[in-house]
Design a protein around this motif. Structure first.
Motif, PDB file in Angstrom:
ATOM      1  N   ARG A 148      41.715   6.269  45.451  1.00 18.17           N
ATOM      2  CA  ARG A 148      43.331   5.962  45.566  1.00 18.17           C
ATOM      3  C   ARG A 148      44.031   7.500  46.066  1.00 18.17           C
ATOM      4  O   ARG A 148      44.014   8.455  45.379  1.00 18.17           O
ATOM      5  N   GLY A 149      44.543   7.147  47.155  1.00 14.45           N
ATOM      6  CA  GLY A 149      45.129   8.301  47.929  1.00 14.45           C
ATOM      7  C   GLY A 149      43.942   9.209  48.279  1.00 14.45           C
ATOM      8  O   GLY A 149      42.900   8.799  48.870  1.00 14.45           O
ATOM      9  N   PRO A 150      44.100  10.338  48.006  1.00 10.76           N
ATOM     10  CA  PRO A 150      42.984  11.368  48.537  1.00 10.76           C
ATOM     11  C   PRO A 150      41.816  11.613  47.223  1.00 10.76           C
ATOM     12  O   PRO A 150      41.235  12.425  47.435  1.00 10.76           O
ATOM     13  N   LEU A 151      42.125  10.673  46.246  1.00 14.05           N
ATOM     14  CA  LEU A 151      41.141  11.051  45.321  1.00 14.05           C
ATOM     15  C   LEU A 151      40.094   9.849  45.212  1.00 14.05           C
ATOM     16  O   LEU A 151      40.144   8.782  45.455  1.00 14.05           O
TER      17      LEU A 151
ATOM     18  N   TYR B 259      36.980  12.993  42.281  1.00 12.72           N
ATOM     19  CA  TYR B 259      36.798  13.849  43.462  1.00 12.72           C
ATOM     20  C   TYR B 259      38.037  13.779  44.318  1.00 12.72           C
ATOM     21  O   TYR B 259      38.719  12.959  44.252  1.00 12.72           O
ATOM     22  N   LYS B 260      38.321  15.130  44.878  1.00  9.29           N
ATOM     23  CA  LYS B 260      39.556  15.083  45.702  1.00  9.29           C
ATOM     24  C   LYS B 260      39.307  15.811  47.017  1.00  9.29           C
ATOM     25  O   LYS B 260      38.629  16.800  47.121  1.00  9.29           O
TER      26      LYS B 260
ATOM     27  N   GLU C 150      35.466  18.043  52.865  1.00  9.76           N
ATOM     28  CA  GLU C 150      35.108  18.612  51.582  1.00  9.76           C
ATOM     29  C   GLU C 150      35.578  18.065  50.448  1.00  9.76           C
ATOM     30  O   GLU C 150      36.806  17.832  50.228  1.00  9.76           O
ATOM     31  N   TYR C 151      34.900  17.482  49.463  1.00  7.81           N
ATOM     32  CA  TYR C 151      35.464  16.923  48.263  1.00  7.81           C
ATOM     33  C   TYR C 151      34.833  17.685  46.939  1.00  7.81           C
ATOM     34  O   TYR C 151      33.731  18.142  46.839  1.00  7.81           O
ATOM     35  N   ARG C 152      35.791  18.063  46.008  1.00 10.56           N
ATOM     36  CA  ARG C 152      35.837  18.748  44.906  1.00 10.56           C
ATOM     37  C   ARG C 152      35.938  17.929  43.726  1.00 10.56           C
ATOM     38  O   ARG C 152      37.142  16.924  43.681  1.00 10.56           O
ATOM     39  N   ILE C 153      35.046  18.081  42.774  1.00  6.49           N
ATOM     40  CA  ILE C 153      35.380  17.328  41.376  1.00  6.49           C
ATOM     41  C   ILE C 153      36.531  18.125  40.824  1.00  6.49           C
ATOM     42  O   ILE C 153      36.684  19.422  40.463  1.00  6.49           O
ATOM     43  N   ILE C 154      37.527  17.337  40.381  1.00 10.16           N
ATOM     44  CA  ILE C 154      38.792  17.896  39.646  1.00 10.16           C
ATOM     45  C   ILE C 154      38.762  17.293  38.285  1.00 10.16           C
ATOM     46  O   ILE C 154      39.757  17.658  37.558  1.00 10.16           O
TER      47      ILE C 154
END
Length: 895
Positions: free
Chosen positions: A809-812, A887-888, A836-840
């Motif tokens: 959903r978007g960058p998420l 993830y973002k 690169e994806y980070r857990i938010i």
């Protein structure tokens, strides 16, 4: 005594009438429906404009050349001849209805202001006026503690004030002069009971004010006030009536236009000797009127453009509340109990007025209406404006009565002081109140409404409710009402049933007038008076209480003659067959058009389990015009899975089909895992199922401790993030309230032990506090990342074997592992963007009562060039069982 029709016609042409309904909204057609009485107040001056925007007299869709009755079907590529024909016929019926309504009303806004005509209103001429609609009654009176409950004192009799062809009864209750006081010397001098306007209490005699107006305002040669009672305000009247306007009620009959009257006056005075009279008496106040074209003298024209009506002098003649109380005793004091007394063909009846604004359900064994007209020093003063309409809605559904911790009925003030701060802290931007409107019996939750214009006296006074709404607005929280226009209580002593002695005043007769299963009455939506009653009721809550929106409760009950109790397969034939109530659909279209026309920022929500096509489509394109619709099937799905299906048998495909709606306009869904239905209507909350001692799906004691909180968090995250741009949660479920709600009733010996909320669970560290922190962070995720307003999600991975769901959903990127036992060290999911994806957000964090199985070093992942799920890039991520991560994309890699 002048006839009622004459009084109404005279008052409808008064300056205050024109102030209430601006010129650009007036539709010149014969008057049929009774008009509002003239109630002057310091806050309603004739030269002010309440409605500043220039709007047409009809909703925009009615004048829009692009109207297409089947537009939404065409947009979505749907071909279905019977339903298309049904929509075209419905549109024609709606146009015919509009024409009928505009023949009956001067303007659109009048349709939504029946509460200003009917009910109890203060008249500026030292009296209280009461008007009621009772077509079947032969005699009407107002009885109460103000007249010793006498049906003969201060009453209306047939042929006197009362019964006309439309069944309207008009009763006048005169205010009484105190002993030793005399009535006003000048007709235009007013004592204002309602508003706190005491400028006229400065002691300046009226004669001095008249002398001042002669010296400062009137031009040489102009008429003085002494000739007739209207002379002081003549220039003010000329703004409405034109030059040389009528001075008596008789002259108001068949009045020609202003220019014709002016020319007639000129012809009448053509032989008069020369004088210093101006060439016209019209005050322009900076505006151009056609009548000005006949003014020849440019000097006088410019002079009158600059001159304003004598408002300031007129205000000095008005006496405020302080002087009023010294001079008068109100005909019906604030707080008086009363009922309306009818003589019907079947004998006398006493009823609560349909437009009563405050009702006490039980006073000495009977219900009474309360005349609510607090003095200015006691009336609530609004301090805050409506919050701006947000792009995404996070709604906290509440019931005021059960909102406290103590085993009792909580009040509006307790809710304001204790619950609103919690709602703000939790991160919600709207509350939705159920059970606020006066209803039959507390245990009915609030759905058997008896008095649609009254806040329930169980919780406090109208001023208390205004404070609640105002404080919510001050916190930036919108306030919605769960409005029940789909049916009404069948009680005859409090509600509308057999109101005037007949069976069809507000409701259908026969089987159609009774709900098939619920024992309630069904409104007669095809009756114009019933339409105005319901639509003006909606407008009342907005104008009087500053409500921001409505959820229309149980639409199937009103849209189908079988009340929605039928199986629906999704075939469009089911929405246009013989069981569809066309009048109810027309009411919903009319309500949405008028509400959005008069209040552009208002939000309407449809509660419909049948997935009626076009709920949220524009009315100009064949829809019903709602802003959101409630997807009831989601909560039913979760409840069924938790109660009946082993975890290993959960179908990920079925879960996503239900969550996404599998239909057009799914982005307008209002999502919720559980609302009040699961907690109140004899059911169990999810927390009671998951945390209870009899949890059926747990494989052991350890699994019971871990499973319940994990699924509670995952269900909320996936429901929150997979659907539309609105989310709802019922009060207490955000921290896993472990008990159901039971209202006091005979089956539990009227116990209040379960009719409250366990707020004490938040005071200590532990599971419930951790779940609240989780829900709070979930709401904050929408604030920081705009989850709900990012459009519909792209679902690209649903695996029933691994129990994994993945969508963006978007960058998420949202990833869920519902498997009860299997964890995955490196689970491959596809992504569109390389980077690169980070857990938010991680449901398994220890601060949420999770196990913390993902290390800090595992929060950042980089894509690899591998095609997965039809996408060009891939992430290999850890997925513990019964956990979910968000993830973002934090850095894009260009290859």
């Amino acid at each position: 005594m002048t006839s009622l029709a004459g009084q109404i016609r005279f008052l409808s042409l008064s300056p205050n009438f024109q102030h209430q309904f601006p010129q650009d909204k007036v539709l010149q057609k014969p008057l049929v429906f009774p008009r509002k009485k003239w109630r002057c107040s310091a806050t309603q001056q004739p030269n002010q404009q309440q409605h500043k925007s220039k709007r047409s007299r009809r909703p925009s869709s009615d004048s829009d050349s692009a109207v297409d009755p089947v537009g939404f079907l065409t947009k979505h590529g749907i071909t279905h001849k019977p339903f298309s024909q049904f929509l075209r016929e419905r549109y024609k019926m709606y146009k015919d209805l509009q024409d009928e309504l505009f023949n009956r009303h001067y303007q659109l806004i009048e349709m939504a202001t029946g509460y200003e005509i009917l009910g109890m209103h203060r008249n500026c001429h030292h009296r209280v006026d009461f008007m009621e609609w009772a077509p079947g009654a032969r005699y009407c009176a107002l009885v109460g503690d103000f007249n010793g409950w006498s049906p003969t004192e201060n009453c209306a009799r047939e042929g006197h004030f009362g019964h006309d062809d439309f069944g309207y009864w008009f009763i006048i209750l005169e205010d009484k002069l105190r002993e030793g006081e005399e009535r006003e010397k000048f007709y235009f001098q007013q004592y204002n009971y309602v508003d706190d306007y005491d400028k006229g209490d400065d002691g300046v005699p009226i004669e001095e004010i008249m002398k001042k107006i002669d010296e400062e305002y009137w031009e040489p040669g102009e008429d003085r006030f002494t000739k007739n009672r209207y002379e002081v305000a003549s220039k003010l009247y000329e703004q409405i009536f034109g030059p040389n306007g009528p001075q008596t009620e008789e002259e108001l009959e068949d009045i020609p236009d202003a220019e014709t009257r002016y020319k007639a006056w000129k012809e009448q005075h053509k032989d008069d000797p020369p004088s210093n009279l101006p060439p016209t008496h019209v005050i322009d106040n900076g505006k151009n009127y056609d009548v000005f074209n006949i003014v020849d003298d440019p000097v006088w024209r410019e002079k009158f453009r600059k001159k304003k009506p004598p408002i300031s002098y007129w205000l000095e003649t008005r006496k405020g509340r302080k002087a009023w109380l010294k001079k008068y005793v109100p005909g019906i004091p604030h707080g008086s109990n009363y009922r309306v007394y009818f003589n019907t063909p079947d004998g006398p009846l006493e009823r609560i007025p349909a437009w009563a604004t405050y009702v006490l359900p039980d006073v000495n064994g009977k219900a009474v209406a309360v005349h609510w007209e607090p003095p200015p020093e006691s009336a609530y003063k609004w301090r805050n404006k409506h919050p701006k309409k947000p792009k995404s809605l996070r709604i906290y559904e509440c019931h005021v009565g059960i909102s406290g911790s103590d085993p009792k009925i909580s009040s509006f003030n307790e809710f304001t002081d204790k619950i609103l701060p919690h709602v703000k802290e939790a991160g919600y931007n709207a509350i939705q109140l159920i059970g606020v409107i006066e209803h039959k019996d507390y245990y009915t939750v609030g759905y058997r409404v008896t008095n649609l214009f009254a806040v329930s006296s169980r919780y406090g006074t109208p001023e208390d409710f205004k404070r609640l709404v105002d404080e919510a607005h001050g916190l930036g929280i919108l306030v919605f009402l769960d409005i029940v226009h789909s049916y009404s209580a069948a009680d005859e002593m409090v509600g509308l049933a057999l109101f005037d002695g007949s069976n069809d005043c507000y409701f259908h007769t026969g089987k159609r007038g009774h709900h098939k299963y619920w024992g309630t009455r069904m409104f007669k939506y095809g009756d114009h008076d019933v339409l105005q009653f319901l639509i003006s009721n909606l407008n009342w809550w907005i104008v009087e209480y500053h409500i921001d929106g409505f959820q229309f409760h149980s639409l199937p009950s009103m849209m189908y003659t079988h009340n929605g109790f039928a199986s629906f397969t999704g075939d469009l034939e089911e929405y246009c067959n013989q069981y569809v109530d066309k009048d109810a659909l027309l009411y919903l279209i009319l309500a949405n058009e008028m509400l959005h026309f008069l209040h552009p920022n208002l939000i309407t929500i449809a509660e419909d389990a049948t997935l009626y096509p076009g709920l949220c489509e524009p009315t100009s394109q064949g829809g019903l015009g709602f802003d959101y619709f409630v997807n009831l099937s989601i909560s039913e799905m979760w409840l069924s899975l938790l109660q009946n299906v082993p975890d290993l048998d959960w179908s990920m495909s079925e879960i996503m089909r239900t969550l996404t709606g599998n239909r057009k306009n799914a982005e307008k869904m209002l999502m919720f895992a559980e609302n009040h239905n699961q907690s109140i209507s004899g059911g169990q909350s999810f927390a009671e199922i998951l945390f209870g001692e009899n949890s059926k799906q747990s494989s052991g004691k350890e699994d019971s401790v871990l499973r319940g909180p994990a699924l509670h968090r995952m269900i909320r995250l996936i429901t929150f993030s997979s659907g539309g741009c609105a989310y709802l949660n019922f009060m207490g479920n955000e921290f896993g309230h472990p008990e159901r709600v039971e209202f006091p009733m005979p089956s539990n010996k009227f116990s209040f032990s379960l009719a409250n909320r366990r707020w004490d669970l938040l005071a200590n560290e532990g599971l419930h506090r951790d779940l609240f922190v989780f829900d709070k962070d979930l709401m904050n995720l929408d604030v920081t990342e705009r989850v709900l307003s990012r459009g519909f999600p792209n679902v690209h991975h649903v695996n029933d074997a691994t129990k994994v769901i993945c969508y963006t959903r978007g960058p998420l990127l949202f990833v869920f592992n519902f498997h009860p036992t299997d964890s995955y060290a490196k689970y491959s999911v596809g992504v569109e963007e390389a980077g690169e994806y980070r857990i938010i957000f991680n449901t398994d964090e220890k601060k949420y009562s999770g196990q913390g199985r993902i290390e800090d070093t595992q929060y950042l992942h980089r894509t690899i060039a591998k095609r997965i799920d039809g996408l060009r890039n891939c992430l290999e991520i850890p997925l513990p069982n019964r956990s979910a991560q968000v993830y973002k994309l934090t850095r894009i890699l260009r290859i």
